[in-house]
Write a protein that holds these residues in place. Structure first.
Motif, PDB file in Angstrom:
ATOM      1  N   ILE A   1     -18.282  22.511 -16.147  1.00 36.95           N
ATOM      2  CA  ILE A   1     -16.877  21.542 -15.777  1.00 36.95           C
ATOM      3  C   ILE A   1     -15.795  22.545 -16.414  1.00 36.95           C
ATOM      4  CG2 ILE A   1     -15.769  19.475 -16.402  1.00 36.95           C
ATOM      5  CD1 ILE A   1     -18.507  18.037 -16.300  1.00 36.95           C
ATOM      6  N   LYS A   2     -15.608  22.763 -17.407  1.00 40.29           N
ATOM      7  CA  LYS A   2     -14.517  23.273 -18.094  1.00 40.29           C
ATOM      8  C   LYS A   2     -14.158  24.581 -17.465  1.00 40.29           C
ATOM      9  CE  LYS A   2     -13.411  19.727 -20.730  1.00 40.29           C
ATOM     10  NZ  LYS A   2     -12.965  18.829 -21.735  1.00 40.29           N
ATOM     11  N   GLU A   3     -15.181  25.519 -17.470  1.00 44.24           N
ATOM     12  CA  GLU A   3     -15.108  26.937 -17.182  1.00 44.24           C
ATOM     13  C   GLU A   3     -15.462  27.186 -15.649  1.00 44.24           C
ATOM     14  OE1 GLU A   3     -17.236  28.711 -20.067  1.00 44.24           O
ATOM     15  OE2 GLU A   3     -16.329  27.815 -21.770  1.00 44.24           O
ATOM     16  N   SER A   4     -15.697  26.220 -14.791  1.00 42.90           N
ATOM     17  CA  SER A   4     -16.179  26.195 -13.385  1.00 42.90           C
ATOM     18  C   SER A   4     -17.071  27.258 -13.043  1.00 42.90           C
ATOM     19  CB  SER A   4     -14.790  26.291 -12.539  1.00 42.90           C
ATOM     20  OG  SER A   4     -14.000  25.402 -12.773  1.00 42.90           O
TER      21      SER A   4
ATOM     22  N   GLY B   1     -24.275  21.339  -5.965  1.00 42.25           N
ATOM     23  CA  GLY B   1     -24.052  22.234  -4.828  1.00 42.25           C
ATOM     24  C   GLY B   1     -24.886  23.523  -4.954  1.00 42.25           C
ATOM     25  N   LEU B   2     -24.704  24.358  -4.007  1.00 39.35           N
ATOM     26  CA  LEU B   2     -25.341  25.729  -3.852  1.00 39.35           C
ATOM     27  C   LEU B   2     -24.914  26.481  -4.935  1.00 39.35           C
ATOM     28  CD1 LEU B   2     -25.716  26.619  -0.058  1.00 39.35           C
ATOM     29  CD2 LEU B   2     -27.492  25.563  -1.542  1.00 39.35           C
ATOM     30  N   ALA B   3     -25.861  27.237  -5.699  1.00 41.54           N
ATOM     31  CA  ALA B   3     -25.169  28.040  -6.830  1.00 41.54           C
ATOM     32  C   ALA B   3     -26.080  29.298  -6.763  1.00 41.54           C
ATOM     33  CB  ALA B   3     -25.173  27.326  -8.266  1.00 41.54           C
ATOM     34  N   ALA B   4     -26.611  29.877  -5.730  1.00 43.46           N
ATOM     35  CA  ALA B   4     -27.412  31.116  -5.508  1.00 43.46           C
ATOM     36  C   ALA B   4     -28.592  31.100  -6.422  1.00 43.46           C
ATOM     37  CB  ALA B   4     -26.313  32.368  -5.982  1.00 43.46           C
ATOM     38  N   GLY B   5     -29.188  29.734  -6.529  1.00 44.50           N
ATOM     39  CA  GLY B   5     -30.337  29.762  -7.362  1.00 44.50           C
ATOM     40  C   GLY B   5     -30.062  29.897  -8.780  1.00 44.50           C
ATOM     41  N   LYS B   6     -28.932  29.833  -9.317  1.00 43.23           N
ATOM     42  CA  LYS B   6     -28.507  29.813 -10.650  1.00 43.23           C
ATOM     43  C   LYS B   6     -28.304  28.385 -11.554  1.00 43.23           C
ATOM     44  CE  LYS B   6     -27.692  34.834 -10.550  1.00 43.23           C
ATOM     45  NZ  LYS B   6     -27.609  35.141  -9.037  1.00 43.23           N
ATOM     46  N   GLY B   7     -27.973  27.411 -10.713  1.00 44.82           N
ATOM     47  CA  GLY B   7     -27.253  26.249 -11.019  1.00 44.82           C
ATOM     48  C   GLY B   7     -28.280  25.422 -11.593  1.00 44.82           C
ATOM     49  N   VAL B   8     -29.435  25.831 -12.086  1.00 44.72           N
ATOM     50  CA  VAL B   8     -30.503  24.728 -13.018  1.00 44.72           C
ATOM     51  C   VAL B   8     -30.618  25.303 -14.337  1.00 44.72           C
ATOM     52  CG1 VAL B   8     -32.732  23.907 -13.057  1.00 44.72           C
ATOM     53  CG2 VAL B   8     -31.742  24.100 -10.812  1.00 44.72           C
ATOM     54  N   ILE B   9     -30.120  24.551 -15.431  1.00 41.72           N
ATOM     55  CA  ILE B   9     -30.321  24.816 -16.696  1.00 41.72           C
ATOM     56  C   ILE B   9     -31.116  23.680 -17.335  1.00 41.72           C
ATOM     57  CG2 ILE B   9     -29.277  24.968 -18.963  1.00 41.72           C
ATOM     58  CD1 ILE B   9     -26.853  25.809 -16.263  1.00 41.72           C
ATOM     59  N   ILE B  10     -32.208  24.437 -18.148  1.00 39.68           N
ATOM     60  CA  ILE B  10     -33.112  23.704 -19.060  1.00 39.68           C
ATOM     61  C   ILE B  10     -32.850  23.737 -20.337  1.00 39.68           C
ATOM     62  CG2 ILE B  10     -35.675  23.389 -19.566  1.00 39.68           C
ATOM     63  CD1 ILE B  10     -36.225  24.434 -16.644  1.00 39.68           C
ATOM     64  N   ALA B  11     -32.084  22.696 -20.839  1.00 36.88           N
ATOM     65  CA  ALA B  11     -31.587  22.609 -22.186  1.00 36.88           C
ATOM     66  C   ALA B  11     -32.773  22.065 -23.099  1.00 36.88           C
ATOM     67  CB  ALA B  11     -30.318  21.893 -22.143  1.00 36.88           C
ATOM     68  N   GLN B  12     -32.634  22.827 -24.058  1.00 34.88           N
ATOM     69  CA  GLN B  12     -33.861  22.528 -25.273  1.00 34.88           C
ATOM     70  C   GLN B  12     -33.079  21.443 -26.181  1.00 34.88           C
ATOM     71  OE1 GLN B  12     -36.837  23.413 -24.711  1.00 34.88           O
ATOM     72  NE2 GLN B  12     -36.851  24.918 -23.178  1.00 34.88           N
ATOM     73  N   THR B  13     -31.820  21.712 -26.363  1.00 29.01           N
ATOM     74  CA  THR B  13     -31.246  20.795 -27.503  1.00 29.01           C
ATOM     75  C   THR B  13     -30.050  20.052 -26.886  1.00 29.01           C
ATOM     76  OG1 THR B  13     -29.959  22.711 -28.028  1.00 29.01           O
ATOM     77  CG2 THR B  13     -32.230  22.526 -29.245  1.00 29.01           C
ATOM     78  N   PRO B  14     -29.264  19.264 -27.552  1.00 29.94           N
ATOM     79  CA  PRO B  14     -28.237  18.465 -27.066  1.00 29.94           C
ATOM     80  C   PRO B  14     -27.001  19.636 -27.308  1.00 29.94           C
ATOM     81  CG  PRO B  14     -29.188  17.045 -28.812  1.00 29.94           C
ATOM     82  CD  PRO B  14     -30.152  18.279 -28.803  1.00 29.94           C
ATOM     83  N   GLU B  15     -26.982  20.634 -28.001  1.00 28.19           N
ATOM     84  CA  GLU B  15     -26.174  21.480 -28.166  1.00 28.19           C
ATOM     85  C   GLU B  15     -26.215  22.701 -27.126  1.00 28.19           C
ATOM     86  OE1 GLU B  15     -28.364  21.029 -30.865  1.00 28.19           O
ATOM     87  OE2 GLU B  15     -26.911  19.728 -31.786  1.00 28.19           O
ATOM     88  N   GLU B  16     -27.310  22.716 -26.509  1.00 26.57           N
ATOM     89  CA  GLU B  16     -27.367  23.519 -25.307  1.00 26.57           C
ATOM     90  C   GLU B  16     -26.857  23.026 -24.139  1.00 26.57           C
ATOM     91  OE1 GLU B  16     -31.428  26.124 -26.441  1.00 26.57           O
ATOM     92  OE2 GLU B  16     -31.377  25.615 -24.390  1.00 26.57           O
ATOM     93  N   ALA B  17     -27.206  21.762 -24.031  1.00 22.67           N
ATOM     94  CA  ALA B  17     -26.987  20.815 -22.979  1.00 22.67           C
ATOM     95  C   ALA B  17     -25.569  20.731 -22.808  1.00 22.67           C
ATOM     96  CB  ALA B  17     -27.542  19.634 -23.166  1.00 22.67           C
ATOM     97  N   GLU B  18     -24.849  20.587 -24.016  1.00 21.63           N
ATOM     98  CA  GLU B  18     -23.241  20.383 -24.082  1.00 21.63           C
ATOM     99  C   GLU B  18     -22.593  21.623 -23.688  1.00 21.63           C
ATOM    100  OE1 GLU B  18     -21.835  18.212 -27.420  1.00 21.63           O
ATOM    101  OE2 GLU B  18     -19.869  18.776 -27.516  1.00 21.63           O
ATOM    102  N   GLN B  19     -23.201  22.967 -24.047  1.00 23.36           N
ATOM    103  CA  GLN B  19     -22.650  24.148 -23.834  1.00 23.36           C
ATOM    104  C   GLN B  19     -22.612  24.402 -21.922  1.00 23.36           C
ATOM    105  OE1 GLN B  19     -24.633  27.597 -25.407  1.00 23.36           O
ATOM    106  NE2 GLN B  19     -23.314  28.983 -24.083  1.00 23.36           N
ATOM    107  N   ALA B  20     -23.885  23.907 -21.466  1.00 26.17           N
ATOM    108  CA  ALA B  20     -24.046  24.175 -20.200  1.00 26.17           C
ATOM    109  C   ALA B  20     -23.107  23.186 -19.386  1.00 26.17           C
ATOM    110  CB  ALA B  20     -25.481  23.774 -19.626  1.00 26.17           C
ATOM    111  N   ILE B  21     -22.856  21.915 -19.860  1.00 30.90           N
ATOM    112  CA  ILE B  21     -21.847  21.220 -19.199  1.00 30.90           C
ATOM    113  C   ILE B  21     -20.614  21.550 -19.283  1.00 30.90           C
ATOM    114  CG2 ILE B  21     -20.686  18.688 -19.396  1.00 30.90           C
ATOM    115  CD1 ILE B  21     -23.571  18.779 -18.033  1.00 30.90           C
ATOM    116  N   THR B  22     -20.010  22.237 -20.616  1.00 29.37           N
ATOM    117  CA  THR B  22     -18.730  22.782 -20.697  1.00 29.37           C
ATOM    118  C   THR B  22     -18.711  23.993 -19.712  1.00 29.37           C
ATOM    119  OG1 THR B  22     -18.874  22.219 -23.035  1.00 29.37           O
ATOM    120  CG2 THR B  22     -17.095  23.881 -22.581  1.00 29.37           C
TER     121      THR B  22
END
Ligand code: AMP
Ligand code: GLY
Length: 426
Positions: free
Chosen positions: A172-175, A148-169
């Protein structure tokens, strides 16, 4: 013609300025506008959820035409509501605006109609474990997007699985992005030069405006955090006529056609965010409105009647002859408040604008406000200074814009000194 422009940003100021050049333009209103729009338009406050009050305002002030600038009201269905009241509107209806408001919809449309884009998978927020599993087998870097719309901030380029997992957390978990991350798109990372192209379209036919390039990062050489845009330039010498044909044949035409087939006719500005990969040109994203800061450098390159272009489009049959590219070039540099895009101050007095030589320069306001006749900063991005010329001469545009921007003064002013650098390094 009396025109109402909805929006408060730098893009709406640029639109108002261009429209004011039209011989058919009588009065422009901007809601809510900013410190800059007051010089060419009347700023008015309208509550966008009160459709009856907006309609009443349009009737009382004999408004012939409404242009909706930002994505949020379009995604919320403002154009549908106004059209239902018989008002002529530039901007897509709610269904067509999903091309920006719902990235999953946009990606699925591209898949269905064979429009080249990054390969992807989409998930809903209750698939946390599946997403984490999927990421463990992913190829990095990987791109994670709130749908959805996230004021241009909703895209994360994750370099590692750890960064990706943090972004997903966080999503999803912290909305972190609220309901914008109820659905998540995970896609392949693409490499190449990015460009923006606006297609003004009545849903079937279209006009392409000159290609431009944004600079999203805060630091020189495209380093540091992402911002709302630190500057732009147009046209791009690395985009030739074969590429434009490729963009028309493989992106613009199939997208408009796909939207028509899905009963989502798009009337407005289809912003194509593209990337030139080794293989071919692919779509990074679509937006349902004019881009910022690209609009500020593209509009000075148009000769003809821009108001007629937008009005004929909104009425259903685009007048393709109403404008043409004037052969020129432009560079726009954005000044920001110190600290932006993190914490920054508002309310610092701006001076020096009156000393700017206005020939071939536009001063467009982003976050400014006038109080007691004085101009103050009122946002992270504050001003956009654009130099333009009728010849394609970016070197001269660059000298001019940096000479003039140096005259702008406010506490902790910052701007990038290298806008359009890729053009000069090639
Ligand atoms: P968006 O909000 O979709 O415009 O994405 C913001 C920025 O993220 C884009 O302008 C790109 O620089 C970058 N980006 C988005 N998607 C991708 C991708 N698939 N590969 C590489 N970079 C991307
Ligand atoms: N320049 C990026 C945007 O308008 O979304």
């Amino acid at each position: 013609m009396n025109v109402l422009i909805i929006g408060s940003g730098v893009r709406e100021h640029a639109l108002a300025l261009k429209i004011s050049e039209s011989k058919n333009c009588d009065q422009i209103y901007v809601s809510p506008g900013n410190g800059g729009t007051t010089s060419i338009a009347k700023n008015v406050i309208l509550n966008l959820s009160e459709i009856d009050k907006i309609t009443e305002f349009c009737n009382i002030n004999s408004i012939d035409f409404v242009i909706v600038g930002p994505e949020q009201p379009l995604v919320d269905g403002l154009a549908d509501h106004l059209r239902a009241k018989g008002i002529i509107v530039f901007g897509p209806n709610k269904k067509a605006a999903m091309i920006e408001g719902n990235k999953r919809f946009a990606k699925e449309l591209m898949r269905e109609f064979n429009i080249p884009t990054a390969s992807f998978n989409s998930f809903s927020k209750n698939q946390y474990d599946e997403i984490i599993n999927y990421l463990r087998n992913g190829k990095f870097p990987i791109v994670i997007k709130a749908s959805g719309l996230a004021a241009g901030k909703g895209v994360i380029i994750a370099q590692t699985p750890e960064e990706a997992e943090q972004a997903i957390t966080e999503m999803i978990k912290e909305s972190k992005f609220g309901s914008a991350s109820d659905e998540i798109v995970i896609e392949e990372f693409l490499e190449g030069e990015e460009l923006s192209i606006f297609a003004i379209t009545d849903g079937e036919d279209y006009v392409l405006l000159p290609a431009s390039q944004d600079h999203k990062r805060i630091g020189e050489g495209d380093t540091g955090k992402n911002t709302g845009g630190m500057g732009a330039y147009a046209p791009l010498t690395f985009v030739n006529s074969e590429m434009i044909k490729e963009i028309e044949d493989f992106v613009v035409k199939p997208t408009l056609n796909g939207l028509l087939k899905k009963n989502s006719k798009f009337i407005g500005c289809l912003y194509c965010g593209l990337i030139i990969t080794k293989e071919r040109i692919k779509v990074i994203e679509f937006n349902c409105r004019f881009g910022d800061p690209e609009t500020q450098v593209v509009l000075p390159l148009l000769e003809g009647d821009f108001l007629e272009l937008l009005y004929s489009t909104a009425k259903g049959k685009i007048n393709k002859e109403s404008i043409k590219y004037n052969g020129g070039s432009a560079i726009g540099v954005v000044t920001v408040a110190g600290g932006y895009p993190d914490k920054y101050e508002k309310g610092n007095e701006i001076s020096g604008l009156e000393t700017i030589n206005s020939e071939n320069i536009n001063i467009i306001h982003a976050g400014t406000v006038i109080k007691d006749g004085k101009l103050y900063t009122n946002g992270g991005r504050v001003l956009n200074i654009i130099s333009y010329s009728k010849q394609n001469d970016l070197i001269n545009n660059k000298t001019l814009v940096y000479t003039e921007i140096d005259k702008v003064k406010y506490k902790d002013i910052y701007y990038r000194k290298d806008i359009a650098y890729k053009q000069f390094n090639k």
